[in-house]
Scaffold this motif. Structure first.
Motif, PDB file in Angstrom:
ATOM      1  N   THR A 220       0.791  -1.127   0.217  1.00  0.00           N
ATOM      2  CA  THR A 220      -0.131  -0.063   0.028  1.00  0.00           C
ATOM      3  C   THR A 220       0.889   1.221   0.043  1.00  0.00           C
ATOM      4  O   THR A 220       0.649   2.214  -0.815  1.00  0.00           O
TER       5      THR A 220
ATOM      6  N   ASP B  77      -5.703  -1.305  -4.760  1.00  0.00           N
ATOM      7  CA  ASP B  77      -5.405  -1.770  -3.652  1.00  0.00           C
ATOM      8  C   ASP B  77      -6.016  -2.653  -3.117  1.00  0.00           C
ATOM      9  O   ASP B  77      -6.995  -2.119  -2.303  1.00  0.00           O
ATOM     10  N   GLU B  78      -5.736  -3.930  -3.200  1.00  0.00           N
ATOM     11  CA  GLU B  78      -6.618  -4.995  -2.662  1.00  0.00           C
ATOM     12  C   GLU B  78      -8.390  -4.592  -2.953  1.00  0.00           C
ATOM     13  O   GLU B  78      -9.047  -4.612  -1.872  1.00  0.00           O
TER      14      GLU B  78
END
Ligand SMILES: Nc1ncnc2c1ncn2[C@@H]1O[C@H](COP(=O)(O)OP(=O)(O)O)[C@@H](O)[C@H]1O
Ligand SMILES: [Mg+2]
Length: 278
Positions: free
Chosen positions: A50, A180-181
């Motif tokens: 991240t 991001d995920e």
């Protein structure tokens, strides 16, 4: 560095370091991403994934190294070899070229799907309202939500909200999309619809960096998989190769654990492609 035959990568990150206090989170990351390439970034929690994405789009400033996106040095101006922080306004200009989709959708709750998508083009880019709404509608159709334009986020499922979030990022015509995920906050049965949209985006030629634990997606969609651990790139390469034959013990341990978890996860929607099993 540039020569006549050398095609500059869209993202060119060199020896990027980042610390929070004494905590060295990125310890010299090098990463190039070509235009149109899809790179999946894998790695255990806390490895700096991240943070690295946030450094690329200047939500964090870096402590060392350089990041170029499409030839622009991010966050800094190089004056005779000395780096000077760019003013916030210039950083905002750079950031606008990069779309980011987070784990949580962060839609404006008081705006409809259409208004969420049209908002930034109108308020940040000065696009006319009519044009922005027309484009928003087209984008919502593209992510399969043409019939949900007038719904508020609370009236949409998590998967639908995440697709609105993708449409919202695309509305700014980004050069690069960072994910991001994007599916890790979703109920398992909603993961497939979001991955399908991302897959189409990838096939359409979008340059993407995707942090994900969806190994099947990485294997099938990514051009390259990059495995990070403890602030360094441990290994990278062709997805099938890395996933089938990781060279490093850290990668092997991580993949074993993730694949075991995903084998135990509930089955996906019957009509969605089975993305967890190989
Ligand atoms: N804003 C912050 N302030 C302090 N520490 C942070 C901050 N953001 C991340 N960290 C730390 O950086 C490390 C890497 O975090 P992160 O980039 O979120 O990893 P990942 O996304 O791979 O799970 C962790 O140790 C985390 O606690
Ligand atoms: Mg993370």
């Amino acid at each position: 560095m540039t020569t006549g035959t050398h095609v500059q990568p869209l993202v060119h990150a060199v020896n990027v370091t980042k610390r929070f206090g004494d905590n060295k989170v990125l310890k010299g990351i090098d990463l190039d991403v070509r235009e149109g390439e899809v790179v999946c970034l894998l790695g255990p929690s806390g490895s700096g994934k991240t943070t690295f994405l946030r450094c690329i789009n200047q939500l964090e400033s870096i402590n060392g190294g350089r990041i170029w996106v499409d030839g622009d040095l991010m966050g800094y101006e190089d004056r005779g070899g000395t780096l000077h922080h760019l003013p916030d306004r210039k950083i905002a200009d750079q950031r606008r070229e990069i779309g980011m989709v987070f784990q949580r959708f962060n839609l404006f709750p008081h705006m409809t799907a259409l208004e969420n998508v049209a908002e930034a083009p109108v308020h940040v880019k000065g696009v006319g309202k009519k044009q922005a709404r027309d484009e928003a509608r087209t984008l919502l159709e593209r992510v399969g939500l043409g019939d949900r334009c007038d719904h508020y986020p609370a009236q949409l499922s998590g998967g639908q909200q995440q697709r609105v979030a993708i449409a919202r990022a695309l509305a700014m015509h980004p050069k690069l999309m960072l994910f991001d995920e994007p599916t890790s906050a979703l109920d398992p049965e909603l993961v497939g619809e979001v991955l399908d949209v991302m897959r189409e985006l990838a096939q359409g030629g979008m340059t993407m960096i995707v942090v994900t634990h969806e190994i099947a997606f990485a294997r099938d969609v990514a051009d390259r998989v990059v495995f990070m651990d403890a602030g360094v790139v441990v290994e990278q390469g062709e997805p099938r190769e890395i996933i089938a034959r990781p060279q490093h013990e850290r990668t092997r341990t991580f993949l074993r654990r993730i694949l075991a978890e995903q084998d135990e996860s509930p089955t996906r929607e019957p009509d969605a492609p089975n993305l967890t099993k190989g």
